[in-house]
Design an enzyme around this catalytic site. Structure first.
Site, mmCIF file in Angstrom:
data_model
loop_
_atom_site.group_PDB
_atom_site.id
_atom_site.type_symbol
_atom_site.label_atom_id
_atom_site.label_comp_id
_atom_site.label_asym_id
_atom_site.label_seq_id
_atom_site.Cartn_x
_atom_site.Cartn_y
_atom_site.Cartn_z
ATOM 1 N N THR A 122 0.745 -1.087 0.002
ATOM 2 C CA THR A 122 -0.203 -0.083 -0.093
ATOM 3 C C THR A 122 0.666 1.279 0.058
ATOM 4 N N GLY A 161 3.193 -3.258 8.068
ATOM 5 C CA GLY A 161 3.068 -3.771 9.541
ATOM 6 C C GLY A 161 4.211 -4.321 10.039
ATOM 7 N N GLU A 397 -6.539 -6.186 3.660
ATOM 8 C CA GLU A 397 -6.643 -7.243 2.617
ATOM 9 C C GLU A 397 -7.633 -7.362 1.691
HETATM 10 C C1 LIG Z 1 -4.380 -18.287 11.219
HETATM 11 C C2 LIG Z 1 -4.277 -16.675 11.410
HETATM 12 C C3 LIG Z 1 -5.451 -15.973 10.934
HETATM 13 C C4 LIG Z 1 -5.345 -14.418 10.969
HETATM 14 C C5 LIG Z 1 -6.086 -13.756 10.097
HETATM 15 C C6 LIG Z 1 -5.691 -12.436 9.813
HETATM 16 C C7 LIG Z 1 -5.072 -11.693 10.780
HETATM 17 C C8 LIG Z 1 -4.526 -10.205 10.468
HETATM 18 C C9 LIG Z 1 -2.986 -10.411 10.000
HETATM 19 C C10 LIG Z 1 -2.405 -9.408 9.628
HETATM 20 C C11 LIG Z 1 -2.968 -8.028 9.448
HETATM 21 C C12 LIG Z 1 -3.365 -7.555 7.987
HETATM 22 C C13 LIG Z 1 -2.330 -6.469 7.707
HETATM 23 C C14 LIG Z 1 -3.006 -5.948 6.432
HETATM 24 C C15 LIG Z 1 -2.170 -6.124 5.274
HETATM 25 C C16 LIG Z 1 -2.498 -5.612 3.845
HETATM 26 O O1 LIG Z 1 -3.756 -5.002 3.941
HETATM 27 S S1 LIG Z 1 -1.737 -5.949 2.766
HETATM 28 C C17 LIG Z 1 -2.316 -5.020 1.414
HETATM 29 C C18 LIG Z 1 -3.615 -5.544 0.787
HETATM 30 N N1 LIG Z 1 -4.138 -5.017 -0.315
HETATM 31 C C19 LIG Z 1 -5.245 -5.481 -1.084
HETATM 32 O O2 LIG Z 1 -5.699 -6.248 -0.979
HETATM 33 C C20 LIG Z 1 -5.325 -4.713 -2.364
HETATM 34 C C21 LIG Z 1 -6.840 -4.944 -3.140
HETATM 35 N N2 LIG Z 1 -6.867 -4.725 -4.331
HETATM 36 C C22 LIG Z 1 -6.463 -5.840 -5.321
HETATM 37 O O3 LIG Z 1 -6.449 -7.042 -4.961
HETATM 38 C C23 LIG Z 1 -6.740 -5.474 -6.699
HETATM 39 O O4 LIG Z 1 -6.174 -3.962 -6.912
HETATM 40 C C24 LIG Z 1 -8.255 -5.762 -7.445
HETATM 41 C C25 LIG Z 1 -9.187 -4.879 -6.388
HETATM 42 C C26 LIG Z 1 -8.667 -7.301 -7.354
HETATM 43 C C27 LIG Z 1 -8.316 -5.110 -8.692
HETATM 44 O O5 LIG Z 1 -7.028 -5.741 -9.351
HETATM 45 P P1 LIG Z 1 -6.767 -5.515 -10.882
HETATM 46 O O6 LIG Z 1 -7.143 -3.909 -11.117
HETATM 47 O O7 LIG Z 1 -5.273 -5.940 -11.346
HETATM 48 O O8 LIG Z 1 -7.747 -6.350 -11.565
HETATM 49 P P2 LIG Z 1 -9.190 -6.028 -12.276
HETATM 50 O O9 LIG Z 1 -9.005 -5.260 -13.474
HETATM 51 O O10 LIG Z 1 -10.308 -5.629 -11.179
HETATM 52 O O11 LIG Z 1 -9.488 -7.470 -12.713
HETATM 53 C C28 LIG Z 1 -8.753 -8.202 -13.909
HETATM 54 C C29 LIG Z 1 -8.886 -9.432 -13.798
HETATM 55 O O12 LIG Z 1 -8.085 -9.991 -12.661
HETATM 56 C C30 LIG Z 1 -8.959 -10.888 -11.884
HETATM 57 N N3 LIG Z 1 -8.322 -10.793 -10.586
HETATM 58 C C31 LIG Z 1 -8.009 -9.694 -9.773
HETATM 59 N N4 LIG Z 1 -7.426 -10.164 -8.755
HETATM 60 C C32 LIG Z 1 -7.236 -11.446 -8.930
HETATM 61 C C33 LIG Z 1 -6.793 -12.356 -7.884
HETATM 62 N N5 LIG Z 1 -6.084 -12.120 -6.746
HETATM 63 N N6 LIG Z 1 -6.452 -13.747 -8.268
HETATM 64 C C34 LIG Z 1 -6.991 -13.761 -9.361
HETATM 65 N N7 LIG Z 1 -7.530 -13.167 -10.346
HETATM 66 C C35 LIG Z 1 -7.695 -11.956 -9.989
HETATM 67 C C36 LIG Z 1 -10.208 -10.414 -11.850
HETATM 68 O O13 LIG Z 1 -11.091 -11.341 -11.415
HETATM 69 C C37 LIG Z 1 -10.390 -9.980 -13.621
HETATM 70 O O14 LIG Z 1 -10.666 -11.226 -14.003
HETATM 71 P P3 LIG Z 1 -11.616 -11.195 -15.520
HETATM 72 O O15 LIG Z 1 -10.817 -10.452 -16.333
HETATM 73 O O16 LIG Z 1 -11.591 -12.706 -15.690
HETATM 74 O O17 LIG Z 1 -12.723 -10.828 -14.856
HETATM 75 C C1 LIG Z 2 -4.804 -1.984 10.440
HETATM 76 C C2 LIG Z 2 -4.324 -2.056 8.964
HETATM 77 C C3 LIG Z 2 -3.157 -2.533 8.704
HETATM 78 C C4 LIG Z 2 -2.708 -2.377 7.337
HETATM 79 N N1 LIG Z 2 -1.473 -3.173 7.238
HETATM 80 C C5 LIG Z 2 -0.873 -3.238 5.968
HETATM 81 C C6 LIG Z 2 0.376 -3.737 5.523
HETATM 82 O O1 LIG Z 2 0.880 -4.475 6.477
HETATM 83 N N2 LIG Z 2 0.756 -3.772 4.221
HETATM 84 C C7 LIG Z 2 0.010 -2.937 3.348
HETATM 85 O O2 LIG Z 2 0.344 -2.891 2.083
HETATM 86 N N3 LIG Z 2 -1.176 -2.432 3.474
HETATM 87 C C8 LIG Z 2 -1.776 -2.539 4.807
HETATM 88 N N4 LIG Z 2 -2.866 -1.948 5.007
HETATM 89 C C9 LIG Z 2 -3.330 -1.088 4.008
HETATM 90 C C10 LIG Z 2 -4.895 -1.679 3.539
HETATM 91 O O3 LIG Z 2 -4.448 -2.821 2.655
HETATM 92 C C11 LIG Z 2 -5.320 -0.660 2.734
HETATM 93 O O4 LIG Z 2 -6.018 0.328 3.545
HETATM 94 C C12 LIG Z 2 -6.592 -1.122 2.021
HETATM 95 O O5 LIG Z 2 -6.214 -2.168 0.882
HETATM 96 C C13 LIG Z 2 -7.701 -0.235 1.493
HETATM 97 O O6 LIG Z 2 -7.338 0.808 0.363
HETATM 98 P P1 LIG Z 2 -7.259 2.415 0.625
HETATM 99 O O7 LIG Z 2 -6.845 2.521 2.078
HETATM 100 O O8 LIG Z 2 -6.548 3.010 -0.592
HETATM 101 O O9 LIG Z 2 -8.929 2.517 0.656
HETATM 102 P P2 LIG Z 2 -9.546 3.207 -0.692
HETATM 103 O O10 LIG Z 2 -9.702 2.017 -1.647
HETATM 104 O O11 LIG Z 2 -9.110 4.379 -0.822
HETATM 105 O O12 LIG Z 2 -11.089 2.941 -0.034
HETATM 106 C C14 LIG Z 2 -11.631 4.334 0.404
HETATM 107 C C15 LIG Z 2 -13.271 4.164 -0.081
HETATM 108 O O13 LIG Z 2 -13.233 4.076 -1.377
HETATM 109 C C16 LIG Z 2 -13.893 2.837 -2.142
HETATM 110 N N5 LIG Z 2 -13.644 2.461 -3.347
HETATM 111 C C17 LIG Z 2 -12.412 2.206 -3.827
HETATM 112 N N6 LIG Z 2 -12.298 1.583 -4.948
HETATM 113 C C18 LIG Z 2 -13.569 1.487 -5.224
HETATM 114 C C19 LIG Z 2 -14.054 0.717 -6.368
HETATM 115 N N7 LIG Z 2 -13.216 0.190 -7.577
HETATM 116 N N8 LIG Z 2 -15.458 0.574 -6.454
HETATM 117 C C20 LIG Z 2 -16.136 1.259 -5.390
HETATM 118 N N9 LIG Z 2 -15.609 1.543 -4.325
HETATM 119 C C21 LIG Z 2 -14.141 1.819 -4.123
HETATM 120 C C22 LIG Z 2 -13.951 1.876 -0.939
HETATM 121 O O14 LIG Z 2 -15.198 0.978 -0.931
HETATM 122 C C23 LIG Z 2 -14.119 2.780 0.381
HETATM 123 O O15 LIG Z 2 -15.353 3.165 0.687
HETATM 124 C C24 LIG Z 2 -3.250 -1.717 6.441
HETATM 125 C C25 LIG Z 2 -4.584 -1.144 6.612
HETATM 126 C C26 LIG Z 2 -5.074 -1.104 7.933
HETATM 127 C C27 LIG Z 2 -6.348 -0.388 8.203
#
Ligand SMILES: CCCCCCCC/C=C\CCC/C=C/C(=O)SCCNC(=O)CCNC(=O)[C@H](O)C(C)(C)COP(=O)(O)OP(=O)(O)OC[C@H]1O[C@@H](n2cnc3c(N)ncnc32)[C@H](O)[C@@H]1OP(=O)(O)O
Ligand SMILES: Cc1cc2nc3c(=O)[nH]c(=O)nc-3n(C[C@H](O)[C@H](O)[C@H](O)COP(=O)(O)OP(=O)(O)OC[C@H]3O[C@@H](n4cnc5c(N)ncnc54)[C@H](O)[C@@H]3O)c2cc1C
Length: 633
Positions: A122, A161, A397
């Site tokens: 992120t 994190g 996530e």
């Molecule tokens: C035992 C212990 C349990 C513990 C439980 C949890 C504890 C918590 C532990 C730690 C704390 C967590 C800390 C947090 C960390 C983070 O947050 S890390 C960062 C997380 N960030 C995200 O998740 C980002 C979200 N965004 C995305 O994933 C992508 O941008 C997207 C929204 C999916 C869009 O991707 P993109 O633009 O590239 O793709 P599209 O144009 O929408 O779709 C194109 C096609 O790709 C397919 N697609 C998309 N993603 C996937 C995938 N992951 N796998 C397979 N295919 C994928 C999509 O379906 C489209 O397919 P199509 O063209 O056939 O329709």
């Molecule tokens: C406690 C915590 C721990 C984290 N740890 C990590 C880490 O270790 N590593 C890491 O990489 N990241 C980490 N993150 C970041 C996290 O992965 C992002 O905050 C998360 O993916 C959401 O993205 P954003 O913050 O840009 O929210 P945004 O995407 O900006 O969301 C803001 C609003 O926009 C809306 N929105 C965005 N896109 C669309 C769309 N296409 N259609 C409709 N609505 C949309 C959402 O629904 C939401 O209401 C952490 C976040 C938190 C809160």
């Protein structure tokens, strides 16, 4: 033991231990979990519960005991840290899995045993839209290095994190090396020697305080070519780029953690139900019949209506979590062998269930807290802390709305395939019937058919209808001359609703399938009652959908409520036994209200007296501030 709790545990109609075994995946797993809990943690003289100093001890102990299975690591960690998150969570659930799944064998052997790291994907300007990430990684063939750079303020890595201020092994996601591909890098920066690095903490958060979330700004920092994780994509020494089988393989770790989060939502909800239901069994308040003793609040129908559907939901999500992880392991095994055919289905299922379960559990935690009155608001209940630690799971996530729309993308694609005459398989196979189903209200009696299989069918029809309505909305927008993207955006409310209904159907189906596998008659009976309660409660919440789908008539609506009330009364005698089966140890639950012995009031008084504010009869602030002021008055 509190007499109320004692009475609640008499006359059990089912074998609690057998239900605990089912939740663990077998008696052997229960025994191993308890061995880790009782022998390796609670009876370990080095165990210093939950204090920061115990983090290094925990890591060394995991190595000493040879605990490497992720589930067993989590059992051990959850005993150490109770319901809170801890600093190494990200290392175990994201950094290590990324190395396991994205390293080639040479990199794996080089890095995995040695380092603790974080996952820096992120940026300040982008968390959801990964194709919008701005951090660049430019290959320099002359030095065989990548030059990592944060070109803008919005490209600063934000949130990773557990980032260690001294040493920064971290997994990077950087912008495309070619048209639309991302790649992962391991960058071991040793501070402060490494110039071009600006790191820090992002500041106080809503909670999640055990995890230090940081920021990282890179100014043309060089890392060796070999630090690019090269299992799926490679940059050769001459700078040529080998593309991965799919650009989405880079997203694999997120799919893994989303799959884990489904079961975790069940665990957290089971913790809160344990606390709220045990407390509701010992709390007496008001009166039902004038002049009689104050009843247990668990005997109020409204209290049962708050808690028992959540109890059923906790079981539903625990079983959904088992199904999700089994499906993840099966399909990721195929992917490892180069078969990507089910990757879209795995993504759609994990994204949707992650959103569905965390949204529901998030709301459920607050219902449990409020059902405990004032004492629920006390930190002694553990409920405020559980909420603060869990609620970001709706954001991290994969932000939940965005995840639901990813599932909707898969549902719309599947619907179009049916329209084109294809036969679907897997979780969306119910869409095959969408054109042949009689949607007109069926001639049914005013009585509701309570058969679980029938209820699953009704949820399936509801989901199919909402998928069709969402598809029709997109078609109508297109017919009005809107482009494909605008047609999609103008239908996203319907799309999220369709995904939600699809997930609801999937969870009920998994619950029914699990109940069907239970052989013990007593356990089967009580689980069947809970599955019915889960289904009927959902029908009560979404009556309009079922009426619109033509599977419920106006005449039947009153029987939904009547049936719900009957099921609440049926669960009541087993409620405490059902939370006992979750087998949460007092030490881990860390809740005065949720104690196994039910001795809430004595424990609450001791907890309050141990507060730092009660260390002296008169707080030092009196002498420091008030007394001098009094002297001047
Ligand atoms: C035992 C212990 C349990 C513990 C439980 C949890 C504890 C918590 C532990 C730690 C704390 C967590 C800390 C947090 C960390 C983070 O947050 S890390 C960062 C997380 N960030 C995200 O998740 C980002 C979200 N965004 C995305 O994933 C992508 O941008 C997207 C929204 C999916 C869009 O991707 P993109 O633009 O590239 O793709 P599209 O144009 O929408 O779709 C194109 C096609 O790709 C397919 N697609 C998309 N993603 C996937 C995938 N992951 N796998 C397979 N295919 C994928 C999509 O379906 C489209 O397919 P199509 O063209 O056939 O329709
Ligand atoms: C406690 C915590 C721990 C984290 N740890 C990590 C880490 O270790 N590593 C890491 O990489 N990241 C980490 N993150 C970041 C996290 O992965 C992002 O905050 C998360 O993916 C959401 O993205 P954003 O913050 O840009 O929210 P945004 O995407 O900006 O969301 C803001 C609003 O926009 C809306 N929105 C965005 N896109 C669309 C769309 N296409 N259609 C409709 N609505 C949309 C959402 O629904 C939401 O209401 C952490 C976040 C938190 C809160």
């Amino acid at each position: 033991m509190n007499p109320d709790i004692l009475r609640e545990r008499q006359n059990a109609t089912f074998d609690i231990e057998k239900l605990t075994n089912i939740l663990d995946g077998g008696a052997e797993r229960t025994n191993r979990r308890r061995e880790i809990r009782e022998v390796l943690v609670l009876n370990d003289p080095d165990f210093d519960y939950g204090t920061p100093t115990s983090l290094p001890t925990m890591i060394l102990k995991l190595r000493e005991y040879g605990i490497s299975d992720p589930v067993e690591i989590n059992w051990y960690k959850s005993m150490y840290w109770g319901t809170g998150r801890e600093a190494l969570g990200l290392h175990y659930v994201m950094f290590l899995p990324t190395l396991y799944t994205q390293c080639d064998s040479e990199q794996f052997n080089k890095w995995v045993p040695l380092i603790i790291g974080t996952y820096a994907q992120t940026e300040m300007g982008h968390g959801t839209h990964l194709r919008g990430l701005e951090t660049t990684a430019t290959f320099d063939p002359a030095t065989q290095e990548f030059v990592m750079h944060s070109p803008t303020v919005t490209s600063i890595k934000w949130w990773p994190g557990g980032r260690n201020p001294l040493f920064l092994p971290l997994i990077f996601l950087s912008i495309p090396l070619s048209a639309s591909l991302f790649d992962l890098f391991l960058s071991g920066f040793a501070l402060p020697t490494c110039s071009g690095i600006v790191i820090g903490d992002i500041g106080p958060k809503f909670g999640f305080d055990a995890v230090d979330n940081g920021y990282l700004k890179l100014e043309h920092v060089r890392i060796p070519r070999e630090n690019m994780l090269m299992k799926y994509a490679q940059v050769k020494p001459d700078g040529s780029y080998v593309k991965p089988l799919s650009s989405k393989l880079t997203y694999g770790t997120m799919v893994f953690i989303r799959s884990l989060i489904v079961g975790n939502a069940g665990i957290v909800l089971s913790q809160c139900c344990t606390i709220a239901i045990r407390y509701s069994a010992v709390r007496h308040q008001s009166e039902i019949r004038a002049g009689e003793a104050e009843p247990q609040i668990l005997d109020y129908q409204t209290q049962q209506h708050k808690l028992f559907p959540l109890l059923a939901t906790a079981y539903a999500f625990l079983f959904a979590g088992q199904y999700m992880i089994d499906t993840y392991n099966r399909i990721s095994g195929d992917i490892n062998q180069g078969d990507l055919s089910e990757m879209p289905e795995l993504h759609a299922l994990s994204a949707g269930l992650k959103a569905f379960t965390t949204w529901t559990a998030n709301t459920g935690i607050e219902v449990c807290r409020m059902s405990c009155g004032g004492h629920g608001y006390s930190r002694s209940s553990a409920l405020p802390d559980i909420y603060v630690e869990f609620t970001p799971s709706c954001t991290y996530e994969g932000e939940n709305t965005v995840m639901m729309l990813q599932t909707a993308r898969f549902l719309m694609k599947s619907y179009r395939q049916v329209q084109a005459g294809q036969q679907l398989s897997g979780a969306v196979s119910y869409l095959n019937k969408v054109h042949h189903r009689v949607m007109a209200p069926q001639a049914v009696s005013s009585q509701l058919d309570l058969n679980l299989n029938t209820l699953v069918d009704l949820y399936e029809i509801r989901a199919a209808m909402l998928v069709e309505l969402a598809a029709q909305s997109i078609q109508q927008e297109s017919a009005r001359g809107k482009c494909q993207e605008d047609s999609w955006n103008n239908s996203t409310i319907d799309l999220v609703r369709a995904s939600d209904a699809h997930c609801h159907y999937m969870v009920l189906k998994m619950f029914r399938d699990k109940v069907d596998q239970i052989e013990d008659p007593g356990v089967h009976s009580v689980m069947s009652t809970l599955a019915h309660l889960y289904a009927i409660h959902g029908m009560g919440n979404f009556t309009g959908d079922f009426l619109q789908a033509g599977v419920l008539t106006g005449a039947q609506v009153p029987s939904v409520s009547k049936c719900l009330k009957g099921l609440l009364a049926e669960v009541r005698p087993s409620a405490v036994l059902l939370v006992d089966a979750f087998d949460h140890h007092d030490k881990m639950l860390n809740s005065v209200l949720g104690r196994h012995d039910g001795n809430v009031y004595e424990a609450m008084f001791e907890w309050a007296r141990s507060s730092p504010l009660n260390r002296t009869e008169v707080h030092e602030s009196f002498h420091k501030h008030l007394k001098p002021l009094q002297a001047k008055l």
